[in-house]
Design an enzyme around this catalytic site. Structure first.
Site, PDB file in Angstrom:
ATOM      1  CB  CYS A 172      -4.915   3.738  -4.893  1.00  0.00           C
ATOM      2  SG  CYS A 172      -4.138   2.106  -4.944  1.00  0.00           S
TER       3      CYS A 172
ATOM      4  CG  HIS B 254      -2.519  -1.637  -9.403  1.00  0.00           C
ATOM      5  ND1 HIS B 254      -3.461  -0.785  -8.873  1.00  0.00           N
ATOM      6  CD2 HIS B 254      -1.638  -1.896  -8.403  1.00  0.00           C
ATOM      7  CE1 HIS B 254      -3.156  -0.529  -7.607  1.00  0.00           C
ATOM      8  NE2 HIS B 254      -2.062  -1.197  -7.299  1.00  0.00           N
TER       9      HIS B 254
ATOM     10  CB  CYS C 236      -0.924   0.001   1.215  1.00  0.00           C
ATOM     11  SG  CYS C 236      -1.979   1.481   1.310  1.00  0.00           S
TER      12      CYS C 236
ATOM     13  N   GLY D 137      -1.671   2.339  -7.074  1.00  0.00           N
ATOM     14  CA  GLY D 137      -2.423   2.581  -8.304  1.00  0.00           C
ATOM     15  C   GLY D 137      -1.833   3.721  -9.114  1.00  0.00           C
TER      16      GLY D 137
ATOM     17  CD  GLU E 223      -6.732   0.404  -1.875  1.00  0.00           C
ATOM     18  OE1 GLU E 223      -5.750   0.001  -1.232  1.00  0.00           O
ATOM     19  OE2 GLU E 223      -7.184   1.565  -1.780  1.00  0.00           O
TER      20      GLU E 223
END
Length: 269
Positions: free
Chosen positions: A209, A151, A74, A212, A200
């Site tokens: 994110c 992703h 994260c 992301g 997410e």
């Protein structure tokens, strides 16, 4: 058992941080992570973060999404923990080792090298991850990148018009993605600017994110849509992403400590 916590966020992507470096906590499992993350009956967060000692890093960071599932990485939480540590540090995650340092624009994170092989995403079967021959309604031919977690990125004319709340769950759980997937819809404004929204995995629509933003920036760079340094604008604010000639991604942006508190462990166990 009274347990202290720190509430933090990175551009609105919020976390409850539990620090078990000095004193161990009971085992974290999906049920307690979901209970703490609950915004009506718990403390409320997108992710529960557990800090533990690590022999090979400044700290080990474990990440539990609001649905209770433990995930690999994260980016926003990494910046938050970098802020908490207050000095250059290394952080061990399930997705690998990352490094953080204070920066004039917040916290800079060395996110490591992106992976593009279909089985590193992972996908259920082999295909080109730069322009995948698949689609879900108007979302077609995405790119896929693993930046510690997986992703898929769709480049669209106007990311604000995509019904991501409806399409995100269907794509996340599609059989093509055996570990589920984070879903990004992006609009390239110019060679230095991307606008992005993210569904997410395990958390839903999020204001920001970090992984992301990294995955989307790298996908845009691979397609020749931008230069090697871009600003990614998310609903919660901007992140600066650079992809160096050494193949490593640097993410820089704000992180904030909101407040501190404590709770009774048995109330959530």
């Amino acid at each position: 058992m009274r347990v202290e916590f720190i509430k933090m966020h990175g551009l609105g992507n919020d976390f409850v941080v539990l620090d078990a470096r000095q004193a161990a906590l009971p085992a974290i499992h999906g049920q307690i992570a979901r209970a703490i993350a609950d915004r009506r009956q718990g403390i409320g967060c997108d992710q529960l973060i557990l800090l533990e000692p690590d022999a090979d890093a400044t700290v080990r960071m474990r990440i539990f999404n609001a649905d209770g599932g433990e995930v690999e990485a994260c980016g926003n939480a990494t910046r938050a923990i970098g802020l908490l540590l207050g000095q250059p540090a290394t952080i061990m995650t399930k997705g690998g080792l990352v490094a953080t340092r204070p920066d004039a624009n917040g916290i800079a994170v060395d996110m490591g090298e992106p992976r593009f092989d279909w089985d590193a995403i992972p996908l259920a079967y082999a295909m080109d991850t730069l322009s995948m021959p698949v689609g879900w309604e108007e979302l077609e031919q995405p790119a896929a990148v693993n930046v510690g977690n997986p992703h898929v990125i769709f480049f669209v004319e106007d990311q604000a018009t995509v019904d991501l709340a409806r399409l995100g769950p269907a794509i996340e759980t599609d059989a093509l993605f055996p570990d589920r997937i984070n879903v990004n819809v992006a609009t390239v404004a110019d060679r230095q600017t991307i606008h992005l929204r993210v569904w997410e995995r395990g958390a839903g629509l999020t204001r920001a994110c970090g992984t992301g933003a990294c995955a989307t920036a790298v996908a845009a760079m691979r397609r020749g849509l931008t230069g090697r340094e871009v600003t990614v604008h998310l609903p919660g604010g901007p992140l600066m992403i650079g992809w160096g000639e050494d193949n490593r991604i640097t993410m820089t942006g704000a992180a904030t400590e909101a407040f501190r508190g404590s709770f009774e462990w048995d109330d959530y166990a």
